[in-house]
Scaffold this motif. Structure first.
Motif, mmCIF file in Angstrom:
data_model
loop_
_atom_site.group_PDB
_atom_site.id
_atom_site.type_symbol
_atom_site.label_atom_id
_atom_site.label_comp_id
_atom_site.label_asym_id
_atom_site.label_seq_id
_atom_site.Cartn_x
_atom_site.Cartn_y
_atom_site.Cartn_z
ATOM 1 N N LYS A 154 -17.568 -32.174 -83.685
ATOM 2 C CA LYS A 154 -18.961 -32.615 -83.843
ATOM 3 C C LYS A 154 -19.920 -31.590 -83.234
ATOM 4 O O LYS A 154 -20.962 -31.265 -83.828
ATOM 5 N N ARG A 155 -19.581 -31.071 -82.065
ATOM 6 C CA ARG A 155 -20.432 -30.063 -81.427
ATOM 7 C C ARG A 155 -20.504 -28.793 -82.283
ATOM 8 O O ARG A 155 -21.567 -28.196 -82.447
ATOM 9 N N PHE A 156 -19.331 -28.377 -82.813
ATOM 10 C CA PHE A 156 -19.286 -27.178 -83.647
ATOM 11 C C PHE A 156 -20.157 -27.351 -84.905
ATOM 12 O O PHE A 156 -20.936 -26.468 -85.277
ATOM 13 N N LEU A 157 -20.046 -28.499 -85.587
ATOM 14 C CA LEU A 157 -20.844 -28.749 -86.784
ATOM 15 C C LEU A 157 -22.334 -28.814 -86.455
ATOM 16 O O LEU A 157 -23.182 -28.320 -87.206
ATOM 17 N N LEU A 202 -23.869 -27.267 -83.961
ATOM 18 C CA LEU A 202 -24.282 -25.888 -83.661
ATOM 19 C C LEU A 202 -24.420 -25.085 -84.951
ATOM 20 O O LEU A 202 -25.373 -24.329 -85.130
ATOM 21 N N ALA A 203 -23.467 -25.298 -85.904
ATOM 22 C CA ALA A 203 -23.540 -24.594 -87.193
ATOM 23 C C ALA A 203 -24.803 -24.998 -87.963
ATOM 24 O O ALA A 203 -25.464 -24.157 -88.587
ATOM 25 N N ALA A 204 -25.182 -26.260 -87.924
ATOM 26 C CA ALA A 204 -26.394 -26.726 -88.616
ATOM 27 C C ALA A 204 -27.647 -26.093 -88.005
ATOM 28 O O ALA A 204 -28.553 -25.660 -88.714
ATOM 29 N N VAL A 256 -27.794 -23.199 -86.341
ATOM 30 C CA VAL A 256 -27.785 -21.767 -86.667
ATOM 31 C C VAL A 256 -28.217 -21.554 -88.122
ATOM 32 O O VAL A 256 -29.011 -20.647 -88.423
ATOM 33 N N ALA A 257 -27.722 -22.382 -89.060
ATOM 34 C CA ALA A 257 -28.105 -22.254 -90.468
ATOM 35 C C ALA A 257 -29.600 -22.483 -90.651
ATOM 36 O O ALA A 257 -30.272 -21.757 -91.401
ATOM 37 N N SER A 258 -30.173 -23.455 -89.967
ATOM 38 C CA SER A 258 -31.613 -23.729 -90.053
ATOM 39 C C SER A 258 -32.414 -22.547 -89.535
ATOM 40 O O SER A 258 -33.417 -22.142 -90.124
#
Length: 191
Positions: free
Chosen positions: A8-11, A13-15, A17-19
């Protein structure tokens, strides 16, 4: 459970970074001028409104007095003046005299007095056959009068008059040439 929280933390953080990448990409493109420019032409400083295909009709008590049309009109609010190009002024003359159509390269319409100063290849033609030409003519709307200080040439049928300075009453079709007048009268053939 611990692995599930890490995913959950990884997803998350990925969201984030993508934003951030999307925002940075938009800002970089805007900075390099990729944003499309509006195709609006800038007007000169003395022009507040510019129109193509201008048409204005003056009426009094429901009766049309004159029509003013132009290919282009530019209004200056400070001077309350409209500059026109490709001008056509039609002065209504009633059933007895017919309309008078005056064309010119340029004109200035004074919004406060409704006078029209026509310049460049000014040609007037009435529906009854009277024709005049001059380089400058001023239409005084309140007096239904066309005046010029330049050389003016009149023709009516086969007759021709030429002189300097003119007063032409649009409602009665009476005209006066002021000076240096010459005339050619031709005998009209009976029909």
């Amino acid at each position: 459970m611990n692995n599930f929280n890490n995913i959950k933390r990884f997803l998350g953080l990925a969201a984030v970074v993508a934003s951030l990448l999307v925002v940075v990409t938009i800002l970089v493109r805007m900075d390099h001028g990729v944003v499309p420019k509006l195709p609006v032409r800038k007007l000169p400083l003395q022009v507040d409104i510019s129109l193509q295909k201008f048409h204005y009709t003056e009426t009094k008590q429901g009766v049309k007095r004159w029509d003013l049309a132009a290919e282009k009109a530019e209004y200056n609010k400070t001077k309350d003046l409209t500059s026109l190009t490709g001008v056509k002024l039609v002065v209504a003359g009633g059933a007895k005299f017919g309309d008078l159509v005056v064309t010119a390269d340029r004109a200035e319409y004074h919004n406060d007095t409704r006078d029209v100063a026509l310049t460049g290849n000014v040609i007037g033609v009435s529906s009854k056959g009277v024709r005049f030409s001059a380089s400058n003519v001023r239409y005084l709307a309140s007096r239904y009068l066309m005046v010029s200080e330049d050389r003016v040439r009149f023709s009516d049928g086969g007759n021709e008059l030429e002189g300097v300075g003119m007063e032409f009453q649009t409602q009665t079709r009476r005209f006066k040439l002021k000076k240096d007048v010459s005339a050619v009268f031709r005998q009209q053939e009976a029909r």
